[in-house]
Each structure stands twice: as C-alpha cells, then as structure tokens.
Motif scaffolding. Structure first.
Motif, PDB file in Angstrom:
ATOM      1  N   LEU A  71       0.821  -1.208   0.000  1.00 52.28           N
ATOM      2  CA  LEU A  71       0.000   0.000   0.000  1.00 52.28           C
ATOM      3  C   LEU A  71       0.855   1.258   0.000  1.00 52.28           C
ATOM      4  N   ALA A  72       1.892   1.258   0.819  1.00 51.68           N
ATOM      5  CA  ALA A  72       2.823   2.377   0.925  1.00 51.68           C
ATOM      6  C   ALA A  72       4.142   1.809   1.437  1.00 51.68           C
ATOM      7  N   THR A  84     -16.352  21.383   0.124  1.00 53.39           N
ATOM      8  CA  THR A  84     -16.588  20.435  -0.965  1.00 53.39           C
ATOM      9  C   THR A  84     -15.314  20.148  -1.747  1.00 53.39           C
ATOM     10  N   GLN A  85     -14.231  20.768  -1.359  1.00 52.87           N
ATOM     11  CA  GLN A  85     -12.963  20.558  -2.054  1.00 52.87           C
ATOM     12  C   GLN A  85     -12.416  19.164  -1.752  1.00 52.87           C
ATOM     13  N   VAL A  86     -11.989  18.483  -2.795  1.00 48.52           N
ATOM     14  CA  VAL A  86     -11.393  17.163  -2.625  1.00 48.52           C
ATOM     15  C   VAL A  86      -9.899  17.345  -2.385  1.00 48.52           C
ATOM     16  N   PRO A  87      -9.415  16.975  -1.200  1.00 47.61           N
ATOM     17  CA  PRO A  87      -8.003  17.215  -0.893  1.00 47.61           C
ATOM     18  C   PRO A  87      -7.064  16.305  -1.685  1.00 47.61           C
ATOM     19  N   THR A  88      -5.968  16.881  -2.150  1.00 42.58           N
ATOM     20  CA  THR A  88      -4.935  16.086  -2.827  1.00 42.58           C
ATOM     21  C   THR A  88      -3.865  15.665  -1.829  1.00 42.58           C
ATOM     22  N   LYS A 126       5.843  11.411   6.676  1.00 42.88           N
ATOM     23  CA  LYS A 126       5.085  11.548   5.438  1.00 42.88           C
ATOM     24  C   LYS A 126       4.876  10.164   4.844  1.00 42.88           C
ATOM     25  N   LEU A 127       3.674   9.945   4.307  1.00 46.35           N
ATOM     26  CA  LEU A 127       3.333   8.680   3.666  1.00 46.35           C
ATOM     27  C   LEU A 127       2.787   8.970   2.276  1.00 46.35           C
ATOM     28  N   LYS A 128       3.020   8.061   1.378  1.00 44.95           N
ATOM     29  CA  LYS A 128       2.439   8.149   0.043  1.00 44.95           C
ATOM     30  C   LYS A 128       1.551   6.926  -0.126  1.00 44.95           C
ATOM     31  N   ILE A 129       0.245   7.109  -0.034  1.00 43.00           N
ATOM     32  CA  ILE A 129      -0.703   6.006  -0.164  1.00 43.00           C
ATOM     33  C   ILE A 129      -1.354   6.108  -1.531  1.00 43.00           C
ATOM     34  N   ARG A 130      -0.942   5.216  -2.419  1.00 43.08           N
ATOM     35  CA  ARG A 130      -1.314   5.320  -3.827  1.00 43.08           C
ATOM     36  C   ARG A 130      -0.848   6.686  -4.331  1.00 43.08           C
ATOM     37  N   GLU A 188      -0.868  11.944  -0.849  1.00 44.64           N
ATOM     38  CA  GLU A 188       0.173  12.240   0.143  1.00 44.64           C
ATOM     39  C   GLU A 188      -0.476  12.447   1.509  1.00 44.64           C
ATOM     40  N   VAL A 189       0.029  11.772   2.502  1.00 38.17           N
ATOM     41  CA  VAL A 189      -0.478  11.884   3.870  1.00 38.17           C
ATOM     42  C   VAL A 189       0.663  12.360   4.757  1.00 38.17           C
ATOM     43  N   ARG A 190       0.417  13.425   5.493  1.00 43.13           N
ATOM     44  CA  ARG A 190       1.451  13.979   6.372  1.00 43.13           C
ATOM     45  C   ARG A 190       0.968  13.975   7.813  1.00 43.13           C
ATOM     46  N   LEU A 191       1.793  13.461   8.706  1.00 40.75           N
ATOM     47  CA  LEU A 191       1.529  13.531  10.139  1.00 40.75           C
ATOM     48  C   LEU A 191       2.404  14.645  10.700  1.00 40.75           C
ATOM     49  N   LYS A 192       1.765  15.672  11.227  1.00 37.71           N
ATOM     50  CA  LYS A 192       2.456  16.873  11.695  1.00 37.71           C
ATOM     51  C   LYS A 192       2.434  16.936  13.222  1.00 37.71           C
TER      52      LYS A 192
END
Length: 205
Positions: A51-52, A102-106, A118-122, A125-129
């Motif tokens: 997955l990542a 209604t914005q779809v987050p990238t 930071k993770l790249k899931i597909r 981009e997912v960031r844990l701050k």
C-alpha cells in the motif's frame, strides 16, 4: 524452528481480508531485514499487496466493486493504535469530514503527539504533523473536529449559512464534551462558538 518466511506466512494466512500489515507486527520472529525480505517476496507473489512504504494489506475482493484498498484513515488509525499515539485531522481535513468544504483534498494532513512523518498512499500524500498534546486531547467526536477546523479558518469571513451549519453540528454533541473541548480551544475559537449559542449557554439542553 520454522523459517521466518513460513512463520510470517502462517500469521498472515489467519488475518481477515483487507487487514493492514506492518513489519513491526512480526518483531521477535527474525531480524528486521529478514522480515522485510519475507514481506517483499509475499507482495511479489500476490499473497499480500503493498500500500505504501513499509505498509501492506491482505487482498479483499468485493463481488461488485472488485478489489478494495484500505483508505488513508484506516492507515492513520492503525498507526495511532500500534504506536499508542493520538492522531487527529488538521483544519482543512476536518472541514471536509464535517461537510463544510466540498474541495477534494490532494494531500491529507493530520496532527499528532507522536513523531512527524510523510506517507504516500497510492497517489495521495499523507502527512503527520507534530503538535501540542492539548490539540489532540479533545474528547468530543464533533466538537473536536469543529474546533480543529475553526483554528485554521479566518473566523471573520465565516458567513451566516456556515455559522448555522456549525451550530447544528455542535447541537448534536454531548454538552459536557463540548464544554471540555472549549476549555482547550484558542480564545478566539471559544468566543466564536459561544456567540453562536447566544442568548443560550452551550450547557442548556
């Protein structure tokens, strides 16, 4: 004694379809390198899916939708559980979850009292701050999200329609949890929410 690969394969065979798998799940079976190698081979054979970086899952097939992939929230929830840390959505993410945007987050940003990463899931981009413990200590399911969203919002620009939506959301929250969460909110957010309920207090129901 069974080989590392065999022991890992046996454990994975007992997992439910769609279960998330981390290398740390198998500590004590072998070295970190041996565990990673076993997971790499199983991913290459199709027994599990990658997955990542460092995160795998067991395949899950739906008769209509086809293969189902774990979402970013599933991964974040599992990281929090495994590492015994708290992770909550950031302001923009909270707005989306509340239906106020209604914005779809990238890119998804979460706040945590654990280490940043930071993770790249597909393609997402997912960031844990990293943040203060106070910001992840709120207890209300709705009020915690509302406060997180408002912390990163220009409050003077919030229109009446949005204020009304926020008020209706907070009316569904346990008053005690709302009061607790407001005690941990910035002063400007506390004042904004209290003003929504005037002339009634938030504790009256």
């Amino acid at each position: 004694m069974k080989k590392v690969h065999t022991q890992i394969a046996d454990q994975i065979a007992r997992k439910k379809p769609g279960a998330l798998i981390f290398p740390t799940d198998f500590r004590g079976i072998g070295t970190g390198a041996a565990i990673k190698q076993a997971l790499f081979r199983m991913a290459r054979s199709g027994t599990i899916k990658r997955l990542a970086h460092g995160i795998y899952y067991t395949p899950k097939i739906d008769s209509i939708l086809g293969e189902l992939t774990p979402g970013a929230e599933d991964v974040v929830r599992m990281i929090a559980k495994k590492e015994k840390i708290r992770i909550v959505p950031s302001g923009a993410n909270a707005l989306n979850l509340l239906g106020l945007s209604t914005q779809v987050p990238t890119k998804l940003v979460y706040l945590t009292d654990g280490p940043p990463r930071k993770l790249k899931i597909r393609k997402l981009e997912v960031r844990l701050k990293a943040t203060s413990r106070k910001r992840v200590s709120r207890t209300g399911k709705i009020s915690s999200l509302v406060i997180l969203a408002l912390e990163e919002t220009a409050l003077h620009q919030v229109d009446d329609a949005t204020k009304n939506k926020i008020k209706k959301l907070l009316e569904q929250e346990d008053p005690k949890k709302l009061k607790h969460d407001l005690s941990l909110a910035p002063a400007k957010v506390n004042d904004f929410i209290v003003n929504l309920f005037k002339p009634f207090t938030i504790m009256k129901k």
